[in-house]
Design an enzyme around this catalytic site. Structure first.
Site, PDB file in Angstrom:
ATOM      1  N   GLU A 101     -23.649  29.106 -17.716  1.00 43.38           N
ATOM      2  CA  GLU A 101     -22.204  28.888 -17.898  1.00 43.38           C
ATOM      3  C   GLU A 101     -21.477  29.278 -16.612  1.00 43.38           C
ATOM      4  O   GLU A 101     -21.754  30.340 -16.055  1.00 43.38           O
ATOM      5  CB  GLU A 101     -21.734  29.765 -19.060  1.00 43.38           C
ATOM      6  CG  GLU A 101     -20.241  29.718 -19.309  1.00 43.38           C
ATOM      7  CD  GLU A 101     -19.817  30.723 -20.389  1.00 43.38           C
ATOM      8  OE1 GLU A 101     -20.671  31.199 -21.164  1.00 43.38           O
ATOM      9  OE2 GLU A 101     -18.619  31.042 -20.426  1.00 43.38           O
ATOM     10  N   ARG A 105      -4.145  20.780 -10.474  1.00 41.37           N
ATOM     11  CA  ARG A 105      -3.860  21.600 -11.643  1.00 41.37           C
ATOM     12  C   ARG A 105      -3.825  23.090 -11.286  1.00 41.37           C
ATOM     13  O   ARG A 105      -4.798  23.602 -10.710  1.00 41.37           O
ATOM     14  CB  ARG A 105      -5.016  21.341 -12.622  1.00 41.37           C
ATOM     15  CG  ARG A 105      -5.110  22.258 -13.761  1.00 41.37           C
ATOM     16  CD  ARG A 105      -6.477  22.176 -14.429  1.00 41.37           C
ATOM     17  NE  ARG A 105      -6.437  23.013 -15.603  1.00 41.37           N
ATOM     18  CZ  ARG A 105      -7.490  23.548 -16.180  1.00 41.37           C
ATOM     19  NH1 ARG A 105      -8.691  23.315 -15.717  1.00 41.37           N
ATOM     20  NH2 ARG A 105      -7.350  24.300 -17.231  1.00 41.37           N
ATOM     21  N   ALA A 164     -11.657  25.165 -21.468  1.00 42.31           N
ATOM     22  CA  ALA A 164     -10.966  25.818 -22.592  1.00 42.31           C
ATOM     23  C   ALA A 164     -11.859  25.958 -23.827  1.00 42.31           C
ATOM     24  O   ALA A 164     -11.683  26.893 -24.624  1.00 42.31           O
ATOM     25  CB  ALA A 164      -9.705  25.044 -22.937  1.00 42.31           C
ATOM     26  N   ARG A 218      -7.995  37.374 -16.607  1.00 39.95           N
ATOM     27  CA  ARG A 218      -6.880  36.523 -17.012  1.00 39.95           C
ATOM     28  C   ARG A 218      -6.390  36.908 -18.421  1.00 39.95           C
ATOM     29  O   ARG A 218      -6.604  38.020 -18.869  1.00 39.95           O
ATOM     30  CB  ARG A 218      -7.315  35.052 -16.911  1.00 39.95           C
ATOM     31  CG  ARG A 218      -7.677  34.665 -15.462  1.00 39.95           C
ATOM     32  CD  ARG A 218      -8.057  33.216 -15.343  1.00 39.95           C
ATOM     33  NE  ARG A 218      -6.940  32.342 -15.710  1.00 39.95           N
ATOM     34  CZ  ARG A 218      -7.062  31.019 -15.914  1.00 39.95           C
ATOM     35  NH1 ARG A 218      -8.243  30.437 -15.752  1.00 39.95           N
ATOM     36  NH2 ARG A 218      -6.017  30.304 -16.246  1.00 39.95           N
ATOM     37  N   HIS A 257     -17.576  29.411 -14.403  1.00 36.95           N
ATOM     38  CA  HIS A 257     -16.117  29.309 -14.374  1.00 36.95           C
ATOM     39  C   HIS A 257     -15.626  29.522 -12.951  1.00 36.95           C
ATOM     40  O   HIS A 257     -16.116  30.417 -12.251  1.00 36.95           O
ATOM     41  CB  HIS A 257     -15.475  30.374 -15.274  1.00 36.95           C
ATOM     42  CG  HIS A 257     -15.883  30.230 -16.698  1.00 36.95           C
ATOM     43  ND1 HIS A 257     -15.370  29.266 -17.522  1.00 36.95           N
ATOM     44  CD2 HIS A 257     -16.806  30.907 -17.423  1.00 36.95           C
ATOM     45  CE1 HIS A 257     -15.938  29.363 -18.710  1.00 36.95           C
ATOM     46  NE2 HIS A 257     -16.822  30.349 -18.679  1.00 36.95           N
ATOM     47  N   TYR A 281      -6.844  27.784  -9.505  1.00 37.59           N
ATOM     48  CA  TYR A 281      -8.099  27.061  -9.246  1.00 37.59           C
ATOM     49  C   TYR A 281      -8.254  26.572  -7.811  1.00 37.59           C
ATOM     50  O   TYR A 281      -9.304  26.069  -7.447  1.00 37.59           O
ATOM     51  CB  TYR A 281      -8.215  25.877 -10.214  1.00 37.59           C
ATOM     52  CG  TYR A 281      -8.204  26.312 -11.662  1.00 37.59           C
ATOM     53  CD1 TYR A 281      -9.234  27.102 -12.167  1.00 37.59           C
ATOM     54  CD2 TYR A 281      -7.167  25.960 -12.520  1.00 37.59           C
ATOM     55  CE1 TYR A 281      -9.224  27.534 -13.485  1.00 37.59           C
ATOM     56  CE2 TYR A 281      -7.151  26.380 -13.838  1.00 37.59           C
ATOM     57  CZ  TYR A 281      -8.178  27.165 -14.324  1.00 37.59           C
ATOM     58  OH  TYR A 281      -8.175  27.597 -15.612  1.00 37.59           O
ATOM     59  N   ASN A 341     -19.486  24.057 -17.348  1.00 38.30           N
ATOM     60  CA  ASN A 341     -18.186  24.736 -17.370  1.00 38.30           C
ATOM     61  C   ASN A 341     -17.472  24.188 -18.608  1.00 38.30           C
ATOM     62  O   ASN A 341     -16.899  23.101 -18.565  1.00 38.30           O
ATOM     63  CB  ASN A 341     -17.371  24.454 -16.105  1.00 38.30           C
ATOM     64  CG  ASN A 341     -16.048  25.224 -16.116  1.00 38.30           C
ATOM     65  OD1 ASN A 341     -15.629  25.762 -17.146  1.00 38.30           O
ATOM     66  ND2 ASN A 341     -15.385  25.270 -14.971  1.00 38.30           N
ATOM     67  N   PRO A 380     -12.969  19.990 -20.449  1.00 40.09           N
ATOM     68  CA  PRO A 380     -11.631  19.397 -20.411  1.00 40.09           C
ATOM     69  C   PRO A 380     -10.757  19.866 -19.254  1.00 40.09           C
ATOM     70  O   PRO A 380     -10.792  21.039 -18.873  1.00 40.09           O
ATOM     71  CB  PRO A 380     -11.014  19.833 -21.749  1.00 40.09           C
ATOM     72  CG  PRO A 380     -11.794  21.034 -22.157  1.00 40.09           C
ATOM     73  CD  PRO A 380     -13.189  20.813 -21.639  1.00 40.09           C
ATOM     74  N   ASN A 381     -10.009  18.922 -18.728  1.00 41.44           N
ATOM     75  CA  ASN A 381      -9.010  19.144 -17.669  1.00 41.44           C
ATOM     76  C   ASN A 381      -9.600  19.410 -16.285  1.00 41.44           C
ATOM     77  O   ASN A 381      -8.858  19.547 -15.317  1.00 41.44           O
ATOM     78  CB  ASN A 381      -8.036  20.282 -18.036  1.00 41.44           C
ATOM     79  CG  ASN A 381      -7.265  19.978 -19.299  1.00 41.44           C
ATOM     80  OD1 ASN A 381      -6.697  18.892 -19.426  1.00 41.44           O
ATOM     81  ND2 ASN A 381      -7.263  20.884 -20.250  1.00 41.44           N
TER      82      ASN A 381
HETATM   83  C1  DQA Z   1     -12.164  27.719 -16.610  1.00 41.13           C
HETATM   84  C2  DQA Z   1     -11.519  28.913 -17.319  1.00 41.13           C
HETATM   85  C3  DQA Z   1     -11.007  28.526 -18.690  1.00 41.13           C
HETATM   86  O1  DQA Z   1     -10.395  29.638 -19.332  1.00 41.13           O
HETATM   87  C4  DQA Z   1      -9.973  27.428 -18.578  1.00 41.13           C
HETATM   88  O2  DQA Z   1      -9.554  26.997 -19.872  1.00 41.13           O
HETATM   89  C5  DQA Z   1     -10.434  26.277 -17.758  1.00 41.13           C
HETATM   90  C6  DQA Z   1     -11.215  26.538 -16.551  1.00 41.13           C
HETATM   91  C7  DQA Z   1     -12.581  28.057 -15.165  1.00 41.13           C
HETATM   92  O3  DQA Z   1     -13.391  27.297 -14.612  1.00 41.13           O
HETATM   93  O4  DQA Z   1     -12.098  29.023 -14.589  1.00 41.13           O
HETATM   94  O5  DQA Z   1     -10.087  25.133 -18.025  1.00 41.13           O
HETATM   95  O6  DQA Z   1     -13.340  27.350 -17.325  1.00 41.13           O
END
Ligand code: DQA
Length: 145
Positions: free
Chosen positions: A98, A18, A77, A107, A100, A23, A74, A10-11
């Protein structure tokens, strides 16, 4: 099976606009273009999806068995909340990496726990777009094993 499923959670479609302080300006298209370059060089096929919906991710993983040699994900959240995605990864027994963009351990405390990590082969966190590239290299080496 030289085919890898790439899942953006998501997102991540909003990358570039964003929280750029966290990021950066990299977009999901930039990430996908880099992954496709690596895949071409390494002669693997990619299927790339992005969805904001947890259940959709669960379904996509559930249908992946027999079609993909590895998963690069990825979970965004959902990393920190989704027992359903964790169970799906565990159920299909496809080697999963996985990734990120940000260093989730540097964080907020709620990001320090990944429910996915214990069922993944490994995790790459904190290197921006390079996390994805390293993650894909790892996924390729897993399918070559
Ligand atoms: C994320 C880290 C997550 O905590 C966050 O909710 C994201 C992006 C990252 O790629 O750093 O949406 O997965």
């Amino acid at each position: 099976m030289r085919k890898i499923l790439v899942i953006h959670g998501p997102n991540l479609n909003l990358l570039g606009k964003r929280e750029v302080d966290i990021y950066g300006r990299v977009t999901i298209d930039d990430i996908n273009a880099e992954l496709k370059k690596i895949a071409k060089t390494k002669k693997v096929a990619l299927e790339i999806v992005q969805t904001d919906h947890e259940g959709e991710i669960v379904e996509i993983i559930g249908k992946a068995k027999g079609k993909f040699g590895a998963i690069l994900i990825n979970p965004a959240a959902y990393t920190h909340t989704s027992v359903a995605i964790r169970d799906a990864v565990s159920a299909v027994e496809i080697p999963t990496v996985e990734v990120h963009l940000s260093n989730i351990y540097a964080r907020e405390e709620f990001r320090h726990t990944s429910l996915i990590a214990p069922v993944a082969k490994g995790q790459v966190s904190g290197f921006g777009i390079l996390s994805y590239c390293l993650g894909l290299e790892a996924a390729i080496s897993l399918i070559e094993k």
